[in-house]
Design a protein around this motif. Structure first.
Motif, short mmCIF file in Angstrom:
data_model
loop_
_atom_site.label_atom_id
_atom_site.label_comp_id
_atom_site.label_asym_id
_atom_site.label_seq_id
_atom_site.Cartn_x
_atom_site.Cartn_y
_atom_site.Cartn_z
N GLY A 40 4.82 -33.71 -37.10
CA GLY A 40 4.04 -32.54 -36.70
C GLY A 40 3.31 -31.94 -37.89
O GLY A 40 3.39 -32.46 -39.02
N ASN A 102 8.54 -34.55 -32.46
CA ASN A 102 9.23 -33.78 -31.42
C ASN A 102 8.68 -34.08 -30.02
O ASN A 102 8.36 -33.18 -29.25
CB ASN A 102 9.23 -32.29 -31.74
CG ASN A 102 10.13 -31.99 -32.93
OD1 ASN A 102 10.60 -32.91 -33.60
ND2 ASN A 102 10.38 -30.73 -33.18
N ALA A 103 8.54 -35.36 -29.76
CA ALA A 103 7.97 -35.83 -28.50
C ALA A 103 9.05 -35.97 -27.43
O ALA A 103 10.06 -36.65 -27.65
CB ALA A 103 7.27 -37.16 -28.70
N THR A 104 8.80 -35.36 -26.30
CA THR A 104 9.73 -35.45 -25.18
C THR A 104 9.60 -36.81 -24.50
O THR A 104 8.49 -37.25 -24.19
CB THR A 104 9.45 -34.33 -24.17
OG1 THR A 104 9.55 -33.09 -24.86
CG2 THR A 104 10.44 -34.37 -23.02
N ARG A 109 5.00 -41.35 -20.43
CA ARG A 109 4.77 -41.69 -21.84
C ARG A 109 5.40 -43.04 -22.18
O ARG A 109 4.84 -43.82 -22.95
CB ARG A 109 5.37 -40.59 -22.74
CG ARG A 109 4.58 -39.30 -22.69
CD ARG A 109 5.28 -38.19 -23.45
NE ARG A 109 4.45 -36.98 -23.49
CZ ARG A 109 4.86 -35.84 -24.03
NH1 ARG A 109 6.07 -35.75 -24.56
NH2 ARG A 109 4.06 -34.79 -24.05
N GLY A 152 -1.69 -31.18 -24.34
CA GLY A 152 -1.13 -32.54 -24.46
C GLY A 152 0.38 -32.53 -24.57
O GLY A 152 0.97 -33.46 -25.11
N THR A 153 0.99 -31.47 -24.08
CA THR A 153 2.45 -31.34 -24.17
C THR A 153 3.08 -31.26 -22.78
O THR A 153 2.43 -30.89 -21.80
CB THR A 153 2.83 -30.04 -24.92
OG1 THR A 153 2.24 -28.92 -24.23
CG2 THR A 153 2.33 -30.06 -26.36
N THR A 154 4.36 -31.55 -22.74
CA THR A 154 5.13 -31.31 -21.52
C THR A 154 5.21 -29.80 -21.28
O THR A 154 5.30 -29.35 -20.14
CB THR A 154 6.55 -31.88 -21.67
OG1 THR A 154 7.10 -31.44 -22.91
CG2 THR A 154 6.54 -33.39 -21.64
N TYR A 193 4.80 -16.91 -26.60
CA TYR A 193 4.60 -18.26 -27.12
C TYR A 193 5.65 -19.14 -26.47
O TYR A 193 6.85 -18.82 -26.53
CB TYR A 193 4.71 -18.24 -28.65
CG TYR A 193 4.73 -19.60 -29.34
CD1 TYR A 193 4.12 -20.72 -28.78
CD2 TYR A 193 5.35 -19.74 -30.58
CE1 TYR A 193 4.14 -21.95 -29.43
CE2 TYR A 193 5.37 -20.97 -31.24
CZ TYR A 193 4.77 -22.08 -30.65
OH TYR A 193 4.80 -23.28 -31.31
N THR A 195 7.26 -23.06 -26.18
CA THR A 195 7.41 -24.46 -26.58
C THR A 195 8.91 -24.77 -26.53
O THR A 195 9.69 -24.00 -25.94
CB THR A 195 6.78 -24.76 -27.96
OG1 THR A 195 6.84 -26.17 -28.21
CG2 THR A 195 7.48 -24.05 -29.11
N1 LIG Z 1 8.26 -31.60 -26.74
C1 LIG Z 1 6.98 -31.24 -26.20
C2 LIG Z 1 6.20 -30.31 -27.11
C3 LIG Z 1 6.16 -30.80 -28.51
C4 LIG Z 1 5.02 -30.30 -29.36
O1 LIG Z 1 4.13 -31.05 -29.70
N2 LIG Z 1 5.02 -29.10 -29.77
C5 LIG Z 1 4.10 -28.75 -30.83
C6 LIG Z 1 3.26 -27.61 -30.52
S1 LIG Z 1 4.09 -26.10 -30.15
C7 LIG Z 1 4.90 -28.57 -32.09
O2 LIG Z 1 5.85 -27.82 -32.13
N3 LIG Z 1 4.57 -29.33 -33.09
C8 LIG Z 1 5.29 -29.28 -34.33
C9 LIG Z 1 4.36 -29.27 -35.47
O3 LIG Z 1 3.18 -29.60 -35.31
O4 LIG Z 1 4.84 -28.96 -36.56
C10 LIG Z 1 6.17 -32.49 -25.94
O5 LIG Z 1 6.58 -33.58 -26.34
O6 LIG Z 1 5.11 -32.40 -25.32
#
Ligand SMILES: N[C@@H](CCC(=O)N[C@@H](CS)C(=O)NCC(=O)O)C(=O)O
Length: 342
Positions: A40, A102-104, A109, A152-154, A193, A195
């Motif tokens: 991320g 942190n991908a679900t 997918r 693009g998130t769950t 917010y 997530t």
């Molecule tokens: N688990 C969810 C959401 C994961 C996600 O990408 N969240 C982001 C945006 S809130 C995040 O926290 N990214 C961490 C980062 O970029 O440091 C998914 O796979 O869609």
């Protein structure tokens, strides 16, 4: 007869090319001498570059474990920061070898996107972060709220489902970069917010701009979804996928057997046949996986076991103080369970 020979030769060719193809990503990674790991943009406890540019976190530790298994060195990783919108394209295209973003783990997918999830490194769930001054105690009170969410998130999909199911309305504010989402939320551009709860805990512990503090914000009690977070690779190289899968399992299995970064040298002398196999004292596991027999030893020595990484990055030794909860080992009433290394 000739037809049969031709068919057999064709089949053999297919099998051979199948084997060759099975290692093409792994061959490229080895030739490069470096693992390209997508992460991320920056979330405390999971993936965050410090002032020296050194990446740290539980997700980073899984990249490091894969590097340790591949190269005998946890530091042969190039970290590629990706937004939620970019991460799957980046692994599909080969820009990165794997994603720890942190991908679900979801069906679409894992199938239609041409990806494979190789395990679950964190059992998470979606929640809501609000300023206490909003005066809200439950997600059921959020009808009409403005809600910041990443595309693009769950998260985006669950949010719509939850509000529809509860006959509530909301106004989404969709922002791609996580630092910009946080800035928008703290500036009051959205009331809420949403997530994964772990990322909300990280935001609350590490990103609140002064003079406000941790105590000015609240994570609402509802967990509205299952978010099993896993390492992601693309389809096409089963051997590399196996190494990613078992590097994480090795961290979990080491914790179960009480092997940690401090006692791993001592553990090499253990009489326990399972420990001997895990640490490569009894050879075979490394050969089966196509890595050095000392692969688990190196992971544990350089990265630590799963519990050590959790405690250091997210738990009591971190500013986040997240409870292990579902991420306790199965032997402690949690869900973390590694298949046997044998
Ligand atoms: N688990 C969810 C959401 C994961 C996600 O990408 N969240 C982001 C945006 S809130 C995040 O926290 N990214 C961490 C980062 O970029 O440091 C998914 O796979 O869609």
């Amino acid at each position: 007869m000739h037809k049969f020979i031709a068919a057999a030769a064709g089949l053999a060719g297919l099998l051979l090319s199948g084997t060759a193809m099975a290692g093409k990503d792994l061959d490229a990674i080895k030739a490069r001498g470096m693992l390209n790991c997508g992460v991320g943009i920056g979330t405390a406890g999971f993936m965050l570059a410090d002032s020296q540019g050194k990446w740290k976190g539980l997700s980073v530790d899984v990249c490091r474990a894969v590097s340790a298994a591949l190269f005998g060195d946890a530091e042969k990783v190039r970290y590629v920061p990706l937004t939620s919108q970019q991460r799957f394209t980046a692994v599909q295209s080969g820009e990165v070898d794997m994603v720890m973003g942190n991908a679900t783990y979801t069906l679409t997918r894992d199938t239609a996107l041409g990806l494979d999830f190789t395990g679950i490194f964190y059992y998470d769930g979606q929640s809501f972060l609000v300023p206490k001054k909003l005066g809200v105690k439950s997600a059921k009170e959020l009808s009409g709220a403005t809600i910041c969410v990443a595309p693009g998130t769950t998260t985006e999909l669950n949010l719509a489902d939850y509000f529809r199911a509860n006959k509530m309305s909301f106004k989404p504010v969709v922002i791609e970069k996580v630092d910009e989402i946080r800035a928008a939320f703290f500036a009051g551009r959205c009331d809420v917010y949403t997530t994964d709860a772990s990322a909300l805990a990280a935001t609350r512990a590490a990103n609140v701009p002064p003079p406000r503090t941790f105590d000015d914000f609240l994570i609402l009690p509802e967990i509205i979804s299952k978010e099993p977070l896993g390492p992601v690779v693309r389809h096409g190289d089963n051997q590399f996928a196996d190494i990613v899968r078992w590097a994480l399992y090795a961290m979990i299995e080491a914790e179960e057997y009480g092997i940690n970064s401090k006692n791993v040298d001592e553990m090499l002398k253990s009489d326990n046949p399972a420990i001997k196999r895990i640490l490569g004292v009894t050879p075979g596991m490394g050969k089966a996986l196509g890595v050095d027999e000392k692969w688990v030893y190196t992971i544990v020595k350089q990265v630590g076991n799963y519990g050590e990484s959790f405690d250091r990055n997210l738990g009591p030794e971190s500013p986040l103080k997240i409870d292990r909860g579902l991420n306790k080992l199965w032997t402690q009433g949690g869900l973390q369970y590694a298949p046997p290394i044998r």
